[in-house]
Design an enzyme around this catalytic site. Structure first.
Site, PDB file in Angstrom:
ATOM      1  N   HIS A  75      39.774  29.999  21.445  1.00  0.00           N
ATOM      2  CA  HIS A  75      38.446  29.412  21.285  1.00  0.00           C
ATOM      3  C   HIS A  75      37.727  30.051  20.108  1.00  0.00           C
ATOM      4  CE1 HIS A  75      37.576  27.268  25.361  1.00  0.00           C
ATOM      5  NE2 HIS A  75      38.787  26.985  24.908  1.00  0.00           N
ATOM      6  N   TYR A 203      27.185  27.517  27.950  1.00  0.00           N
ATOM      7  CA  TYR A 203      26.239  28.360  28.694  1.00  0.00           C
ATOM      8  C   TYR A 203      24.902  27.621  28.704  1.00  0.00           C
ATOM      9  CZ  TYR A 203      29.490  32.300  28.114  1.00  0.00           C
ATOM     10  OH  TYR A 203      30.589  33.131  28.156  1.00  0.00           O
ATOM     11  N   PRO A 295      28.515  39.196  34.597  1.00  0.00           N
ATOM     12  CA  PRO A 295      29.632  38.504  33.929  1.00  0.00           C
ATOM     13  C   PRO A 295      29.218  37.573  32.790  1.00  0.00           C
ATOM     14  CG  PRO A 295      29.288  37.643  36.139  1.00  0.00           C
ATOM     15  CD  PRO A 295      28.425  38.850  36.006  1.00  0.00           C
ATOM     16  N   LYS A 299      32.371  40.506  29.697  1.00  0.00           N
ATOM     17  CA  LYS A 299      32.735  41.829  29.202  1.00  0.00           C
ATOM     18  C   LYS A 299      33.495  42.683  30.209  1.00  0.00           C
ATOM     19  CE  LYS A 299      31.316  41.215  25.217  1.00  0.00           C
ATOM     20  NZ  LYS A 299      32.468  40.767  24.421  1.00  0.00           N
ATOM     21  N   TYR A 387      29.973  38.999  21.280  1.00  0.00           N
ATOM     22  CA  TYR A 387      30.727  38.141  22.208  1.00  0.00           C
ATOM     23  C   TYR A 387      32.234  38.280  21.964  1.00  0.00           C
ATOM     24  CZ  TYR A 387      31.849  34.193  25.237  1.00  0.00           C
ATOM     25  OH  TYR A 387      32.348  33.412  26.264  1.00  0.00           O
TER      26      TYR A 387
HETATM   27  P1  FAS Z   1      39.184  45.746  40.007  1.00  0.00           P
HETATM   28  O1  FAS Z   1      38.030  45.784  40.973  1.00  0.00           O
HETATM   29  O2  FAS Z   1      39.660  44.442  39.481  1.00  0.00           O
HETATM   30  O3  FAS Z   1      40.472  46.438  40.681  1.00  0.00           O
HETATM   31  C1  FAS Z   1      40.319  47.598  41.482  1.00  0.00           C
HETATM   32  C2  FAS Z   1      41.497  47.646  42.441  1.00  0.00           C
HETATM   33  O4  FAS Z   1      41.386  48.851  43.206  1.00  0.00           O
HETATM   34  C3  FAS Z   1      41.465  46.483  43.420  1.00  0.00           C
HETATM   35  O5  FAS Z   1      42.730  45.871  43.490  1.00  0.00           O
HETATM   36  C4  FAS Z   1      41.086  47.139  44.758  1.00  0.00           C
HETATM   37  O6  FAS Z   1      41.689  46.510  45.856  1.00  0.00           O
HETATM   38  C5  FAS Z   1      41.619  48.543  44.571  1.00  0.00           C
HETATM   39  N1  FAS Z   1      40.918  49.547  45.382  1.00  0.00           N
HETATM   40  C6  FAS Z   1      39.601  49.592  45.675  1.00  0.00           C
HETATM   41  N2  FAS Z   1      39.350  50.669  46.448  1.00  0.00           N
HETATM   42  C7  FAS Z   1      40.541  51.312  46.635  1.00  0.00           C
HETATM   43  C8  FAS Z   1      40.937  52.479  47.332  1.00  0.00           C
HETATM   44  N3  FAS Z   1      40.045  53.212  47.995  1.00  0.00           N
HETATM   45  N4  FAS Z   1      42.245  52.845  47.315  1.00  0.00           N
HETATM   46  C9  FAS Z   1      43.153  52.093  46.609  1.00  0.00           C
HETATM   47  N5  FAS Z   1      42.846  50.974  45.925  1.00  0.00           N
HETATM   48  C10 FAS Z   1      41.548  50.598  45.943  1.00  0.00           C
HETATM   49  N6  FAS Z   1      34.503  39.925  34.446  1.00  0.00           N
HETATM   50  C11 FAS Z   1      34.476  39.049  33.413  1.00  0.00           C
HETATM   51  O7  FAS Z   1      34.692  39.452  32.273  1.00  0.00           O
HETATM   52  N7  FAS Z   1      34.190  37.716  33.652  1.00  0.00           N
HETATM   53  C12 FAS Z   1      33.969  37.237  34.922  1.00  0.00           C
HETATM   54  O8  FAS Z   1      33.718  36.061  35.109  1.00  0.00           O
HETATM   55  C13 FAS Z   1      34.005  38.124  36.022  1.00  0.00           C
HETATM   56  N8  FAS Z   1      33.802  37.678  37.305  1.00  0.00           N
HETATM   57  C14 FAS Z   1      33.832  38.591  38.348  1.00  0.00           C
HETATM   58  C15 FAS Z   1      33.626  38.192  39.683  1.00  0.00           C
HETATM   59  C16 FAS Z   1      33.652  39.128  40.736  1.00  0.00           C
HETATM   60  C17 FAS Z   1      33.427  38.679  42.169  1.00  0.00           C
HETATM   61  C18 FAS Z   1      33.860  40.485  40.456  1.00  0.00           C
HETATM   62  C19 FAS Z   1      33.841  41.517  41.576  1.00  0.00           C
HETATM   63  C20 FAS Z   1      34.062  40.894  39.141  1.00  0.00           C
HETATM   64  C21 FAS Z   1      34.064  39.944  38.083  1.00  0.00           C
HETATM   65  N9  FAS Z   1      34.301  40.325  36.760  1.00  0.00           N
HETATM   66  C22 FAS Z   1      34.270  39.464  35.718  1.00  0.00           C
HETATM   67  C23 FAS Z   1      34.600  41.669  36.443  1.00  0.00           C
HETATM   68  C24 FAS Z   1      36.066  41.885  36.731  1.00  0.00           C
HETATM   69  O9  FAS Z   1      36.829  41.005  35.960  1.00  0.00           O
HETATM   70  C25 FAS Z   1      36.336  43.327  36.440  1.00  0.00           C
HETATM   71  O10 FAS Z   1      35.772  43.732  35.212  1.00  0.00           O
HETATM   72  C26 FAS Z   1      37.800  43.644  36.467  1.00  0.00           C
HETATM   73  O11 FAS Z   1      38.325  43.204  37.696  1.00  0.00           O
HETATM   74  C27 FAS Z   1      37.931  45.148  36.296  1.00  0.00           C
HETATM   75  O12 FAS Z   1      39.207  45.488  36.623  1.00  0.00           O
HETATM   76  P2  FAS Z   1      39.497  46.865  37.386  1.00  0.00           P
HETATM   77  O13 FAS Z   1      38.755  47.956  36.691  1.00  0.00           O
HETATM   78  O14 FAS Z   1      40.973  46.940  37.524  1.00  0.00           O
HETATM   79  O15 FAS Z   1      38.794  46.731  38.808  1.00  0.00           O
HETATM   80  C1  PHB Z   2      35.098  32.609  33.499  1.00  0.00           C
HETATM   81  O1  PHB Z   2      35.804  31.723  33.006  1.00  0.00           O
HETATM   82  O2  PHB Z   2      35.277  33.047  34.653  1.00  0.00           O
HETATM   83  C2  PHB Z   2      33.961  33.179  32.675  1.00  0.00           C
HETATM   84  C3  PHB Z   2      33.869  32.837  31.339  1.00  0.00           C
HETATM   85  C4  PHB Z   2      32.832  33.359  30.573  1.00  0.00           C
HETATM   86  C5  PHB Z   2      31.898  34.185  31.165  1.00  0.00           C
HETATM   87  C6  PHB Z   2      31.995  34.526  32.524  1.00  0.00           C
HETATM   88  C7  PHB Z   2      33.030  34.003  33.281  1.00  0.00           C
HETATM   89  O3  PHB Z   2      30.864  34.669  30.416  1.00  0.00           O
END
Ligand code: FAS
Ligand code: PHB
Length: 402
Positions: A75, A203, A295, A299, A387
């Site tokens: 993109h 957006y 989100p 980032k 971005y």
């Molecule tokens: P994660 O949270 O992905 O992974 C952590 C891992 O540790 C998990 O598998 C968990 O089960 C495990 N864990 C937790 N506690 C533990 C313990 N005590 N013992 C062992 N394992 C344990 N980012 C974007 O850029 N765009 C988005 O649209 C977006 N949407 C999101 C929506 C939601 C609901 C959430 C919660 C986050 C979102 N994020 C988004 C952010 C997300 O993408 C994170 O930045 C990304 O998952 C970060 O990855 P990790 O640091 O690996 O953490």
């Molecule tokens: C997504 O595709 O989940 C997404 C894309 C852009 C954003 C946040 C989430 O800024």
């Protein structure tokens, strides 16, 4: 068979833990990942969708970028919708960079496949994981599995266990400073097997609230609407979601959007969070374990990759070059980039969402900033630079002001 000792014990098998494990393995550094959930559960979580170019390059460096390069969508721009019209931000024209649309689920899948291929050890469904002795030279982690208590000795512990993980929670409160802002709304997200409403992300700033039109592929879409923190996902039928989304889009998008049954629907709270520092002796935090961004700026996953890039290099330098310069500088190096992404994510969220407490003047000020943003090359460039992802400081960032 679980070993008694490894060089790096990684807590968490999300993108941070898996990517770190891959980079360390590639450098010949032994590591074990311990994950609370099952692999299927980790894959079932629908999260990020946008990869910065540097994140995509890091996946290539890790040897897991082949499918992303084949199936990811390049993109070159995004669109901002407000006042009934759409305005394109020409990311590539302004910065020379693009982003890759490729779901976090797919990134995690590719990393899991690579780990399985080299025989990497991941202990899934590990209960009560605990880090020990990270303020000594002989740390370890313990957990319970199949009725037994496991102990793994190591030289370093990587806390990659997300915002609710045990790693940051194990640090004495006197040793960590937390900075947090919770937003007075959430995001209701839906995944559907429908074609995207536009070829780029939209957006939308609307008086009814924020909306985002994203995608995972030419046949799978990801949409979000800002919702109340009191909302429960059960309250939102698919029909109610599509109706609300249409109301928040410009007429052309509202008219042309293709709707369909949801294959996933969830509500996520929004917060800004940073815990400082990110290193405590032999425990180093990476990704959501150390920081959270709303989100809006896409980032979260990219910051996690950025931390892992610095952490892998620091650990490789320790084990291969017997130097701790990277380890000692890890936290400061990450936090300089983390805070810039926190600022951008807060700014973009403040610009596009409806805030209950800022009143009519708040919306007038948002509209003025949006008009300025899309009308000024300088303002659009500043947004585009953030971005697509700011350069790493350890590469030459030919700042015009250097
Ligand atoms: P994660 O949270 O992905 O992974 C952590 C891992 O540790 C998990 O598998 C968990 O089960 C495990 N864990 C937790 N506690 C533990 C313990 N005590 N013992 C062992 N394992 C344990 N980012 C974007 O850029 N765009 C988005 O649209 C977006 N949407 C999101 C929506 C939601 C609901 C959430 C919660 C986050 C979102 N994020 C988004 C952010 C997300 O993408 C994170 O930045 C990304 O998952 C970060 O990855 P990790 O640091 O690996 O953490
Ligand atoms: C997504 O595709 O989940 C997404 C894309 C852009 C954003 C946040 C989430 O800024």
């Amino acid at each position: 068979m679980l070993p008694k000792r490894t060089q790096v014990a990684i807590i968490g098998a999300g993108p941070s833990g898996l990517l770190l494990g891959q980079l360390l393995h590639n450098a010949g550094i032994d590591n074990v990942i311990v994950e609370r959930r099952s692999g299927d559960y980790v894959l079932s979580r629908i999260r990020a969708g946008v990869l910065e170019q540097t994140t995509a390059d890091l996946l290539d460096e890790a040897g897991v970028g082949t499918r992303m390069r084949r199936e990811g969508l390049l993109h070159d721009g995004i669109e901002l919708a407000f006042g009934g019209a759409r305005h394109r931000i020409d990311l590539c024209g302004l910065t020379g960079k693009h982003v890759v649309i490729y779901g976090q689920t797919e990134v995690t899948h590719d990393l899991m496949d690579a780990r399985r291929a080299f025989g990497g050890i991941t202990a899934y469904e590990a209960a009560d994981v605990q880090p020990h002795g990270f303020d000594t030279a002989t740390p370890s982690i313990t957990w319970r599995q199949e009725g037994h208590t496991r102990t793994l000795a190591c030289e370093f512990i990587a806390g990659c266990d997300g915002y609710h993980g045990v790693s940051r929670a194990s640090i004495p409160a006197s040793s960590i400073t937390s900075y947090e802002r919770e937003y007075p709304f959430g995001w209701l997200g839906i995944l559907a097997d429908t074609p995207p409403v536009s070829h780029e992300l939209i957006y939308s700033n609307h008086e009814r609230g924020f909306a985002l039109c994203s995608m995972r592929s030419p046949t799978r879409t990801r949409y979000y609407v800002q919702c109340s923190l009191e909302d429960r996902v059960e309250q939102w039928s698919d029909e109610a979601f599509w109706d609300e989304l249409r109301r928040r889009l410009d007429p052309e998008a509202a008219e042309s959007i293709v709707i369909g049954p949801s294959i996933e629907k969830s509500i996520a709270p929004l917060r800004s969070f940073v815990g400082e520092p990110m290193r405590f002796g032999r425990l180093l935090l990476a990704g959501d374990a150390a920081h959270i961004v709303p989100p809006t700026g896409a980032k979260g996953l990219n910051l996690a990759a950025s931390d892992v890039r610095f952490l892998a290099r620091a650990l490789i330098e320790h084990f291969m070059d017997r130097s701790d310069a990277g380890i000692d500088g890890y936290s400061d190096t990450c936090l300089r980039r983390v805070w810039k992404a926190e600022r951008f994510s807060w700014w973009f969220t403040s610009l596009t969402h409806r805030f209950p407490d800022t009143g009519a003047i708040g919306r007038k000020l948002q509209r003025a900033e949006l008009d300025y943003l899309v009308g000024s090359k300088a303002a659009s460039t500043a947004m585009a630079e953030n971005y697509v992802g700011l350069p790493f400081e350890d590469t030459t960032y030919n700042s015009p002001f250097a």
